[in-house]
Design a protein around this motif. Sequence first.
Motif, mmCIF file in Angstrom:
data_model
loop_
_atom_site.group_PDB
_atom_site.id
_atom_site.type_symbol
_atom_site.label_atom_id
_atom_site.label_comp_id
_atom_site.label_asym_id
_atom_site.label_seq_id
_atom_site.Cartn_x
_atom_site.Cartn_y
_atom_site.Cartn_z
ATOM 1 N N THR A 30 0.818 -1.216 0.000
ATOM 2 C CA THR A 30 0.000 0.000 0.000
ATOM 3 C C THR A 30 0.850 1.263 0.000
ATOM 4 O O THR A 30 0.359 2.332 -0.374
ATOM 5 C CB THR A 30 -0.948 0.012 1.215
ATOM 6 N N LEU A 31 2.112 1.155 0.400
ATOM 7 C CA LEU A 31 3.020 2.303 0.342
ATOM 8 C C LEU A 31 3.652 2.476 -1.039
ATOM 9 O O LEU A 31 4.098 3.569 -1.388
ATOM 10 C CB LEU A 31 4.141 2.153 1.382
ATOM 11 N N SER A 32 3.654 1.402 -1.833
ATOM 12 C CA SER A 32 4.393 1.411 -3.097
ATOM 13 C C SER A 32 3.916 2.447 -4.115
ATOM 14 O O SER A 32 4.735 2.942 -4.906
ATOM 15 C CB SER A 32 4.369 0.014 -3.730
ATOM 16 N N LEU A 74 3.131 5.476 -3.574
ATOM 17 C CA LEU A 74 3.456 6.836 -3.150
ATOM 18 C C LEU A 74 4.550 7.491 -3.991
ATOM 19 O O LEU A 74 4.386 8.651 -4.403
ATOM 20 C CB LEU A 74 3.843 6.834 -1.673
ATOM 21 N N LEU A 117 2.992 8.688 -7.323
ATOM 22 C CA LEU A 117 2.080 9.828 -7.205
ATOM 23 C C LEU A 117 2.831 11.120 -6.867
ATOM 24 O O LEU A 117 2.431 12.199 -7.304
ATOM 25 C CB LEU A 117 1.025 9.545 -6.130
ATOM 26 N N LEU A 118 3.905 11.007 -6.105
ATOM 27 C CA LEU A 118 4.672 12.202 -5.754
ATOM 28 C C LEU A 118 5.509 12.702 -6.924
ATOM 29 O O LEU A 118 5.712 13.909 -7.081
ATOM 30 C CB LEU A 118 5.581 11.908 -4.559
ATOM 31 N N TYR A 133 -6.202 3.088 -6.832
ATOM 32 C CA TYR A 133 -6.274 3.724 -5.527
ATOM 33 C C TYR A 133 -7.674 3.620 -4.922
ATOM 34 O O TYR A 133 -7.816 3.388 -3.717
ATOM 35 C CB TYR A 133 -5.834 5.181 -5.655
ATOM 36 N N LEU A 150 -4.104 4.815 3.829
ATOM 37 C CA LEU A 150 -3.133 5.300 2.845
ATOM 38 C C LEU A 150 -3.805 5.512 1.490
ATOM 39 O O LEU A 150 -3.540 6.507 0.805
ATOM 40 C CB LEU A 150 -1.983 4.300 2.710
ATOM 41 N N SER A 187 -5.594 8.717 1.288
ATOM 42 C CA SER A 187 -4.677 9.845 1.085
ATOM 43 C C SER A 187 -4.204 9.912 -0.360
ATOM 44 O O SER A 187 -3.995 11.002 -0.904
ATOM 45 C CB SER A 187 -3.482 9.731 2.039
ATOM 46 N N TYR A 188 -4.052 8.750 -1.018
ATOM 47 C CA TYR A 188 -3.667 8.738 -2.431
ATOM 48 C C TYR A 188 -4.763 9.349 -3.294
ATOM 49 O O TYR A 188 -4.486 10.073 -4.264
ATOM 50 C CB TYR A 188 -3.386 7.310 -2.906
ATOM 51 N N LEU A 196 -4.549 13.046 -2.944
ATOM 52 C CA LEU A 196 -3.403 13.542 -3.702
ATOM 53 C C LEU A 196 -3.681 13.510 -5.199
ATOM 54 O O LEU A 196 -3.331 14.440 -5.935
ATOM 55 C CB LEU A 196 -2.162 12.700 -3.369
#
Length: 276
Positions: free
Chosen positions: A25-27, A29, A32-33, A80, A112, A115-116, A119
Amino acid sequence: MLIPAPHPFVVFAGNVAPLTSILLTLSPLPTLLSIPRDNSEVSGSDDADNDKVNLLPLSASVAKNPTSKVTISSLPLLPYSSMAVNGFLWTMYGLLLKANPIIFPNFVGACLALSYIVLFAMKSSPSRDGRHIDLVQKASISTSLWARTDLPSTFRTHLTVGSSILMLGFTCYKGGLRNQLAALATLVCGVMFISPLAKISSILKNKSCPPGAIPLPFTIATAANCFLWSVYGIKGVKDIAVTAPNIFGLFCAFAQAIVVFLYSPRKGKKERGVIA
């Protein structure tokens, strides 16, 4: 009769799988950033009548300039939105089982994913002189993110369908309908694993996979996570609701890796274009 102790690797898989779920689930990020915001611009006047978005659809701009830079508009929302729904459904399933290894990573993943989505929405909104326009205060967002039909479907559809599925899942949870909740969570989990391939038709048509269209970190994390959960589901808890979606996710990860390998632009070669 003595019950044989589980194989050490099965114990290892059961202990590490929740960690890989969080890594999964962090991958998204970094993608997207790193992906730039939408290139839509709003006129410089503060007059409400002049707050028009000068929108050229990405597909049209790419057609005119195939080497234009990839923006958030080239990415699908489905990975997402499905991740958020999937996380909350499996959290409820874990609560029914009173299984912390299922509850914790999925609840973290759901938060998470939300939040994606925020974003994603922020980067899809119009801008004025390079500055972000508040999504709540500016109705002009309706001409950008809300008007996109390639997410797949529309942003409003994602919100409506996602909310409806969560309401159905909560009804199953309150009624103690474990099997029904497991079936619903398994279906959404399958959608999440296959969602990076939402752009597959465009990728095959253009023979190009732009950066971020199928995030490589997500693919690698999916493969590792699904492998460990499959082992734990088969040999550990012996639960088909855990095993089936993760075996499917493992095959999806291999498919994503093949597409990325075949169609990602190679260094030293001319850019083959960007898809919308």
